[in-house]
Write a protein that holds these residues in place. Structure first.
Motif, PDB file in Angstrom:
ATOM      1  N   ARG A  30       0.667  -1.242   0.015  1.00 12.41           N
ATOM      2  CA  ARG A  30       0.076   0.130   0.106  1.00 12.41           C
ATOM      3  C   ARG A  30       0.865   1.393  -0.010  1.00 12.41           C
ATOM      4  N   HIS A  31       1.985   1.251   0.569  1.00 13.72           N
ATOM      5  CA  HIS A  31       2.901   2.566   0.606  1.00 13.72           C
ATOM      6  C   HIS A  31       3.773   2.684  -0.390  1.00 13.72           C
ATOM      7  N   GLY A  32       3.636   2.224  -1.513  1.00 17.20           N
ATOM      8  CA  GLY A  32       4.621   2.187  -2.707  1.00 17.20           C
ATOM      9  C   GLY A  32       4.601   1.211  -3.696  1.00 17.20           C
ATOM     10  N   GLY A  33       4.061   0.107  -3.158  1.00 25.89           N
ATOM     11  CA  GLY A  33       4.403  -1.234  -3.814  1.00 25.89           C
ATOM     12  C   GLY A  33       3.219  -0.869  -4.971  1.00 25.89           C
ATOM     13  N   ARG A  34       2.040  -0.638  -4.654  1.00 31.77           N
ATOM     14  CA  ARG A  34       0.900  -0.556  -5.602  1.00 31.77           C
ATOM     15  C   ARG A  34       1.216   0.679  -6.483  1.00 31.77           C
ATOM     16  N   GLY A  39       2.553   1.858 -12.241  1.00 27.05           N
ATOM     17  CA  GLY A  39       3.466   2.373 -13.412  1.00 27.05           C
ATOM     18  C   GLY A  39       4.124   1.202 -14.140  1.00 27.05           C
ATOM     19  N   ILE A  40       4.347  -0.090 -13.763  1.00 21.76           N
ATOM     20  CA  ILE A  40       4.654  -1.042 -14.476  1.00 21.76           C
ATOM     21  C   ILE A  40       3.603  -1.547 -15.272  1.00 21.76           C
ATOM     22  N   THR A  41       2.362  -1.409 -14.689  1.00 20.28           N
ATOM     23  CA  THR A  41       1.002  -1.674 -15.721  1.00 20.28           C
ATOM     24  C   THR A  41       1.106  -0.784 -17.032  1.00 20.28           C
ATOM     25  N   ILE A  42       1.262   0.496 -16.625  1.00 17.56           N
ATOM     26  CA  ILE A  42       1.163   1.544 -17.695  1.00 17.56           C
ATOM     27  C   ILE A  42       2.301   1.126 -18.843  1.00 17.56           C
ATOM     28  N   ALA A  43       3.479   0.933 -18.105  1.00 19.07           N
ATOM     29  CA  ALA A  43       4.674   0.786 -19.120  1.00 19.07           C
ATOM     30  C   ALA A  43       4.299  -0.624 -20.097  1.00 19.07           C
ATOM     31  N   ALA A  44       3.792  -1.726 -19.373  1.00 19.22           N
ATOM     32  CA  ALA A  44       3.337  -2.828 -20.337  1.00 19.22           C
ATOM     33  C   ALA A  44       2.246  -2.582 -21.156  1.00 19.22           C
ATOM     34  N   ALA A  45       1.418  -1.778 -20.760  1.00 21.44           N
ATOM     35  CA  ALA A  45       0.498  -1.355 -21.831  1.00 21.44           C
ATOM     36  C   ALA A  45       1.055  -0.590 -23.010  1.00 21.44           C
ATOM     37  N   ILE A  46       2.079   0.170 -22.736  1.00 24.29           N
ATOM     38  CA  ILE A  46       2.373   1.009 -23.905  1.00 24.29           C
ATOM     39  C   ILE A  46       3.336  -0.070 -24.613  1.00 24.29           C
ATOM     40  N   ILE A  47       3.820  -0.990 -24.066  1.00 24.50           N
ATOM     41  CA  ILE A  47       4.618  -1.917 -25.054  1.00 24.50           C
ATOM     42  C   ILE A  47       3.759  -2.924 -25.728  1.00 24.50           C
ATOM     43  N   ILE A  48       2.575  -3.279 -25.142  1.00 24.55           N
ATOM     44  CA  ILE A  48       1.683  -4.074 -26.002  1.00 24.55           C
ATOM     45  C   ILE A  48       0.950  -3.361 -27.031  1.00 24.55           C
ATOM     46  N   ALA A 142       5.246  -7.808 -10.669  1.00 25.27           N
ATOM     47  CA  ALA A 142       5.046  -7.127  -9.517  1.00 25.27           C
ATOM     48  C   ALA A 142       3.989  -7.518  -8.373  1.00 25.27           C
ATOM     49  N   ILE A 143       3.215  -8.289  -8.841  1.00 26.70           N
ATOM     50  CA  ILE A 143       1.962  -8.921  -8.057  1.00 26.70           C
ATOM     51  C   ILE A 143       2.594 -10.232  -7.440  1.00 26.70           C
ATOM     52  N   ARG A 144       3.240 -10.941  -8.352  1.00 22.20           N
ATOM     53  CA  ARG A 144       3.725 -12.292  -7.473  1.00 22.20           C
ATOM     54  C   ARG A 144       5.283 -12.246  -7.770  1.00 22.20           C
ATOM     55  N   GLY A 145       6.067 -13.500  -7.413  1.00 23.32           N
ATOM     56  CA  GLY A 145       7.377 -13.413  -7.520  1.00 23.32           C
ATOM     57  C   GLY A 145       8.059 -13.080  -8.881  1.00 23.32           C
TER      58      GLY A 145
END
Length: 419
Positions: A30-34, A39-48, A142-145
């Motif tokens: 909650r304090h940064g991981g989310r 941010g990683i999800t947005i970067a992944a969406a741009i690549i896709i 980012a969610i799992r290992g």
């Protein structure tokens, strides 16, 4: 007490309360991981989207048939299932069965895309959906290992590389394009894994410092988390033995094995209580810290560190933390902290004991220390630095808070009689 095991550096078997372990998870989530996951999800969406745009541009070159769209439909189905499952399982980790199923399902778009592009590299046609699967794994890591995601992405990249090399004889200059596409399936995830691991390491250290800083408010000779767990276990065993004797399950006089058990419990209790007389907050802070336990050694046989005021304790702990952070990797020699009280010091004017702290530092370049390290040391007391060939020593002399109660040995050491 309900407990949960977490990593504690060199303290094998040390257990902290499950509530503490849950707090660690909450801070990361909650304090940064989310935010990092977003941010990683947005970067992944741009690549896709970029790979999808490539598929649209390359579609006219494909022979008649489904072209690249079968693989992309499979990717969209996997993404939809993943998003829906994440929405419904936000309060808990992604179930292992669904996690493994989603990873295995990535083989479908890879196989469809490789089949559709096979033999077309000489026309400049390269896989697009297969390369996008690496981006799909970015939010998953980012969610799992991160290890499993990295292995899957590396496998996909290896498949694309093999496809390219098998067509190298006919592809000519497009071989470099195929190698670049294979690398694009792995490289974004590698950068993501580096960022995630660095973030988790930073959060883990800061959180460990926050947890250990609770020791600065304890009395002079407190029981730390580890000692409390040991005492609780000893207390339970002693109560069980007494209950067995009181209920008649064990006869009196005690059998040889039960007598030996009682003697062992008594010896352990005496040892723990005697050790607690000199186990100050500083020893507990170092011992119970996963970050400091293997890197700092405390020598305080008289327990003089317990005389320090709370602000001095906090700054001493922070100084050790910053010094450890500057150590070279693989440095075997730990930082040694020696706490004593100088003989012959009569502080009648301030009526406050004097404590001398010597910090032997090796594996650290003095000139590279952050100024905040010296600010923290200066807040503990007046200090001198003695430079050596491969190390340096910080000698701190601090006047403790007069409101701190002083035991007889400490008072005698700080104010010798007859002076």
């Amino acid at each position: 007490m309900s407990t949960g095991t977490i990593e504690t550096g060199g303290l094998a078997g040390f257990r902290r309360p499950r509530r503490t372990a849950r707090t660690v998870s909450d801070v990361r989530e909650r304090h940064g991981g989310r935010r990092m996951a977003t941010g990683i999800t947005i970067a992944a969406a741009i690549i896709i989207v970029w790979q999808l745009a490539r598929a649209v541009l390359l579609a006219p070159v494909f022979p008649p048939g489904l072209g690249p769209w079968g693989a992309w439909i499979a990717i969209f189905v996997i993404l939809a299932v993943g998003v829906v499952s994440r929405i419904f399982s936000r309060a808990q980790p992604l179930p292992d069965v669904l996690y493994i199923t989603l990873l295995a399902a990535l083989a479908v778009p890879v196989w469809l895309d490789v089949s559709a592009t096979w033999g077309l590299l000489h026309l400049g046609v390269t896989p697009t959906a297969a390369a996008a699967t690496g981006a799909v794994l970015m939010p998953v890591s980012a969610i799992r290992g991160t290890r499993v995601s990295l292995v899957v992405a590396s496998t996909i990249g290896a498949v694309l590389l093999v496809e390219t090399l098998l067509q190298a004889s006919s592809a000519g200059p497009y071989t470099a394009t195929g190698i670049t596409v294979a690398a694009s399936a792995v490289l974004p995830l590698v950068l993501t894994v580096v960022a995630i691991r660095g973030f988790r390491r930073l959060v883990g250290r800061e959180l460990d410092l926050s947890i250990v800083q609770s020791t600065v408010t304890t009395p002079r000779s407190p029981f730390g988390m580890r000692a409390s767990e040991e005492l609780a276990q000893l207390d339970f065993e002693a109560e069980t033995l007494l209950d067995d004797v009181g209920s008649g399950r064990i006869a009196i006089p005690l059998p040889a094995d039960e007598a030996e058990r009682a003697g062992r419990l008594a010896a352990a209790l005496r040892q723990r209580l005697l050790a607690g007389r000199t186990d100050t907050w500083l020893r507990h802070a170092v011992t119970e810290s996963a970050y400091l336990s293997d890197r700092v050694v405390v020598d305080d046989p008289e327990g003089f560190a317990g005389l320090l005021a709370q602000e001095q304790r906090d700054n001493l702990l922070l100084a050790l933390w910053l010094l450890v952070g500057e150590r070279r990797k693989g440095q075997p020699q730990p930082i040694e902290v020696i706490v004593s009280s100088p003989d012959g010091d009569d502080d009648s004017e301030h009526h406050s004991p004097v404590v001398r702290i010597t910090i032997e530092v090796s594996g650290v370049v003095r000139r590279r220390l952050d100024p905040s390290t010296w600010d923290a040391v200066g807040s503990v007391g007046s200090h001198d630095v003695v430079a050596g060939s491969e190390s340096f020593r910080i000698e701190i002399e601090c006047r403790t808070d007069p409101t701190v109660p002083v035991s007889a040995p400490a008072a005698d050491a700080a104010h010798p009689r007859g002076m």
